[in-house]
Design a protein around this motif. Structure first.
Motif, PDB file in Angstrom:
ATOM      1  N   ASN A 115       0.819  -1.212   0.000  1.00 14.62           N
ATOM      2  CA  ASN A 115       0.000   0.000   0.000  1.00 14.62           C
ATOM      3  C   ASN A 115       0.847   1.253   0.000  1.00 14.62           C
ATOM      4  OD1 ASN A 115      -2.403  -1.278   0.020  1.00 14.62           O
ATOM      5  ND2 ASN A 115      -2.628  -1.259   2.250  1.00 14.62           N
ATOM      6  N   VAL A 116       1.846   1.269   0.885  1.00 16.62           N
ATOM      7  CA  VAL A 116       2.717   2.447   0.969  1.00 16.62           C
ATOM      8  C   VAL A 116       3.440   2.626  -0.355  1.00 16.62           C
ATOM      9  CG1 VAL A 116       4.749   3.413   2.077  1.00 16.62           C
ATOM     10  CG2 VAL A 116       2.978   2.355   3.450  1.00 16.62           C
ATOM     11  N   GLY A 117       3.871   1.491  -0.948  1.00 14.87           N
ATOM     12  CA  GLY A 117       4.552   1.555  -2.240  1.00 14.87           C
ATOM     13  C   GLY A 117       3.686   2.210  -3.297  1.00 14.87           C
ATOM     14  N   SER A 118       2.420   1.792  -3.387  1.00 10.43           N
ATOM     15  CA  SER A 118       1.584   2.383  -4.440  1.00 10.43           C
ATOM     16  C   SER A 118       1.244   3.833  -4.114  1.00 10.43           C
ATOM     17  CB  SER A 118       0.323   1.554  -4.683  1.00 10.43           C
ATOM     18  OG  SER A 118      -0.160   1.047  -3.484  1.00 10.43           O
ATOM     19  N   LEU A 119       1.116   4.149  -2.801  1.00  6.85           N
ATOM     20  CA  LEU A 119       0.890   5.542  -2.420  1.00  6.85           C
ATOM     21  C   LEU A 119       2.058   6.414  -2.880  1.00  6.85           C
ATOM     22  CD1 LEU A 119      -0.928   7.515  -0.910  1.00  6.85           C
ATOM     23  CD2 LEU A 119       0.206   6.888   1.203  1.00  6.85           C
ATOM     24  N   LEU A 120       3.283   5.907  -2.660  1.00  8.80           N
ATOM     25  CA  LEU A 120       4.463   6.671  -3.071  1.00  8.80           C
ATOM     26  C   LEU A 120       4.498   6.821  -4.590  1.00  8.80           C
ATOM     27  CD1 LEU A 120       7.320   5.393  -0.747  1.00  8.80           C
ATOM     28  CD2 LEU A 120       6.303   7.664  -0.827  1.00  8.80           C
ATOM     29  N   LEU A 121       4.172   5.735  -5.309  1.00 11.50           N
ATOM     30  CA  LEU A 121       4.185   5.827  -6.769  1.00 11.50           C
ATOM     31  C   LEU A 121       3.158   6.842  -7.252  1.00 11.50           C
ATOM     32  CD1 LEU A 121       4.685   2.098  -7.812  1.00 11.50           C
ATOM     33  CD2 LEU A 121       6.265   4.010  -8.115  1.00 11.50           C
ATOM     34  N   ALA A 122       1.987   6.875  -6.577  1.00 15.10           N
ATOM     35  CA  ALA A 122       0.968   7.847  -6.961  1.00 15.10           C
ATOM     36  C   ALA A 122       1.461   9.269  -6.701  1.00 15.10           C
ATOM     37  CB  ALA A 122      -0.311   7.599  -6.179  1.00 15.10           C
ATOM     38  N   LEU A 123       2.135   9.446  -5.565  1.00 12.85           N
ATOM     39  CA  LEU A 123       2.662  10.779  -5.244  1.00 12.85           C
ATOM     40  C   LEU A 123       3.748  11.188  -6.223  1.00 12.85           C
ATOM     41  CD1 LEU A 123       2.904  10.641  -1.356  1.00 12.85           C
ATOM     42  CD2 LEU A 123       1.361  12.024  -2.728  1.00 12.85           C
ATOM     43  N   ALA A 124       4.494  10.197  -6.724  1.00  6.52           N
ATOM     44  CA  ALA A 124       5.615  10.502  -7.616  1.00  6.52           C
ATOM     45  C   ALA A 124       5.142  11.177  -8.888  1.00  6.52           C
ATOM     46  CB  ALA A 124       6.388   9.231  -7.930  1.00  6.52           C
TER      47      ALA A 124
END
Lengths: 380, 249
Positions: free
Chosen positions: B184-193
């Protein structure tokens, strides 16, 4: 919004309670209590004002000041100087002749004026606190080092005031009880009752000020500084100025308290800046409950009356009692009396009367925030 | 959004003779997601400390959006647009979730507007939409102390976004999380990127593989090598550093 009207109602209820208690104290108690007890109460109430200031800086912002005696004394001296100057034209206060001073020192000049004196009671301690705070906070001194520095400053002021015979009568201090204020002797009964009522008024004003400071964003930021100052910095706030401002306000509050305490005691001497007294102020707040304004007031009154009752009965042992009280609070009630009441006391009383929280089904599920949110959505 | 968001030149940090960072050179483009890895003591956290102004460099300089950050205090760096997420979630435990976000959404962060001005409607809307993004609407009025670890982690990321920074510094975001939360954190970071430049410091190689496009390896205070995940993993120096360390353990 629903929550806003509830908040408004709560605020109104609180204002009502505060007002009622104030009226009770101001008009009913003087009729019942002996002049001696009333005078004590008046002094404790003025001490409650400084306790509010300590709570602001310690309970909310997390800075343990052991030097509030400085600001307390500054306020006290300001008013005492004004009272000392209530003399026929051209006369100097008596003590000056002891030390061969023939001209009024310039520091005394402004205190002829009552309005300037009132301003000085608030502003002088605020400025001193602000300056001291700025020097300390700018260098990021905190925790126990801050406490040590405030205590050291207290000692500096104590020794300075003690050594200034020619300026402020040194160790002997300034006597206010035989002086006149608005043509009435300050030590007389009507004047004392008036001081008592002014104290109540100012206690309420201070309470409102602190309530306002701590309830909004500013207050939340103070809590944030207390809990995690580094995080505050990385969020784009500069904590230094917030701390300076709140320390200055706290100093000003202490000044007001000091002035009221002085006229109700009848004298101010540098001994008001003894280390133990400033530590006692902290104890009142700890007993009542840090971070709860009402706790600061309750703690002060409780310790004050415990002290006067116990020292009447057993004059020798009061200090032991006070030490024990502090130990009990630290070990058993770390959040003070009010903190304990809010966390456990309410539920304990409820269970004593066989009441449970008003929930019909499984409480833990019913009280879960997610469930409540859904219920709200379905309901609306 | 072209150009370099961050440039670091000859950066040295000397702690009484111990060089935590040693002639480090580093640069990243605007909009990039960069992962920094390295063995313990490589200087990763010091690296973040220097960028955020917590530690002053002994030599060299840090340039953010074309401006030298030397002698700039932390709060000003934060206002310029660098947000930092700490290793353990650092939220204000005694405030509610909503109050946590509200403090960060406050646009004017000086003493007097904080004291006299309440939150304006725009800031309130920001708080509401952030609550939605991090999925904590139901717990908005709950003290942050009562949140679970993963929820605190999400709240802190929400607080970071509230700052609307140009550069996000994220220190070991998945330490202590379950596999699902990690993803989840990984996809959140990718979305923020998509809208921010991000630097992530991480140990967890699985996680690095999930999010990394370009990886920088730090060793003994300098950059050992840079490249995509495969290049870095096959670089003999990197293997030596990591394997060498394993032998010592």
């Amino acid at each position: 919004m629903k929550s806003q009207s509830i908040k408004k109602r709560q605020l109104l209820i609180e204002a009502g309670i505060v007002g009622a208690i104030a009226l009770l104290f101001a008009f009913l108690l003087p009729a019942f209590m002996s002049a001696f007890r009333l005078k004590l109460l008046g002094r404790f109430l003025s001490l409650a004002i400084v306790a509010l200031g300590i709570d602001l800086i310690w309970g909310y912002t997390g800075l343990l000041s052991l030097g509030h005696g400085i600001f307390f004394a500054l306020g006290g001296y300001a008013l005492a100087m004004h009272l000392t100057l209530q003399l026929p034209d051209g006369e100097l206060p008596e003590f000056f002749s002891l030390y061969g001073v023939s001209e009024l020192p310039w520091v005394w000049q402004p205190f002829y004026s009552f309005p300037i004196t009132i301003l000085a009671i608030i502003i002088v301690p605020s400025i001193v606190a602000g300056l001291l705070g700025y020097l300390v906070f700018r260098n990021r001194i905190k925790g126990v080092y801050f406490s040590i520095i405030t205590q050291a400053s207290l000692l500096v002021f104590y020794n300075f005031f003690n050594g200034q015979q020619k300026l402020i009568n040194g160790t002997n201090g300034l006597k206010t009880s035989t002086q006149n204020i608005f043509g009435v002797e300050a030590g007389s009964e009507p004047a004392q009752v008036a001081f008592y009522q002014v104290t109540i008024l100012l206690l309420i004003l201070t309470y409102c000020l602190c309530r306002w400071l701590t309830s909004g964003r500013f207050g939340r930021l103070l809590v944030a500084i207390r809990d995690d100052e580094v995080r505050v910095r990385f969020s784009g706030y500069n904590p230094t100025w917030f701390k300076v401002v709140v320390f200055a306000i706290s100093g000003g509050i202490a000044g007001v308290a000091g002035a009221l305490y002085t006229v109700q005691t009848g004298i101010i001497t540098p001994s008001i800046m003894e280390v133990a007294f400033s530590i006692e102020m902290v104890i009142w707040v700890a007993v009542g409950g840090r971070g709860t304004l009402i706790g600061a007031i309750i703690g002060t009154l409780l310790v004050g009356f415990a002290r006067s009752l116990l020292s009447e009965k057993f004059p020798e042992v009061w200090l032991f009692f006070q030490g024990a009280l502090f130990l009990i609070v630290v070990t058993v009630l770390p959040n003070g009396i009010v903190g304990w009441w809010r966390e456990e006391g309410v539920n304990m009383v409820r269970s004593l009367f066989g009441l449970r929280q008003e929930v019909v089904t499984y409480p833990s599920i019913d009280e879960a925030p997610e469930v409540q949110k859904e219920r709200e959505e379905i309901g609306s | 959004m072209e150009g370099k968001v961050l440039e670091i030149e000859d950066l040295t940090v000397n702690f009484d003779g111990f060089k935590a960072l040693n002639n480090l050179n580093f640069s990243m483009d605007t909009g990039e997601l960069r992962v920094i890895i390295g063995p313990n003591g490589a200087g990763k956290t010091t690296f973040l400390d220097v960028i955020t102004g917590k530690v002053q460099p002994t030599e060299g300089r840090v340039i953010f959006k074309g401006r030298n950050l030397r002698r700039t205090p932390e709060y000003q760096i934060a206002r310029m647009g660098i947000g930092r997420k700490f290793q353990t979630p650092r939220v204000y435990l005694n405030l509610t979730v909503r109050e946590n976000l509200d403090l960060i959404c406050n646009k004017k962060k000086n003493v007097f507007s904080t004291l006299f001005a309440g939150s304006v409607p725009e800031e309130k809307r920001n708080v509401l939409s952030l609550l939605e993004t991090i999925g904590l609407e139901a717990k908005a009025d709950l003290q942050a102390a009562f949140l679970a670890h993963g929820e605190k982690q999400r709240l802190e990321i929400g607080m970071l976004v509230a700052q609307s920074p140009d550069l996000l510094l994220v220190d070991e975001p998945v330490a202590g999380l379950t596999d699902e939360e990690t993803e989840n954190v990984g996809s959140l970071l990718l979305a923020l990127a998509a809208s921010h430049s991000i630097i992530v410091i991480e140990h967890d190689m699985e996680f690095v593989r999930q999010i990394a496009r370009k990886v920088t390896v730090l060793h003994q205070g300098s950059v050992l090598c840079e490249g995509n995940m495969d290049e870095v993993q096959n670089d003999p120096r990197v293997i030596e550093v990591y394997l060498g360390q394993q032998e010592e353990e």
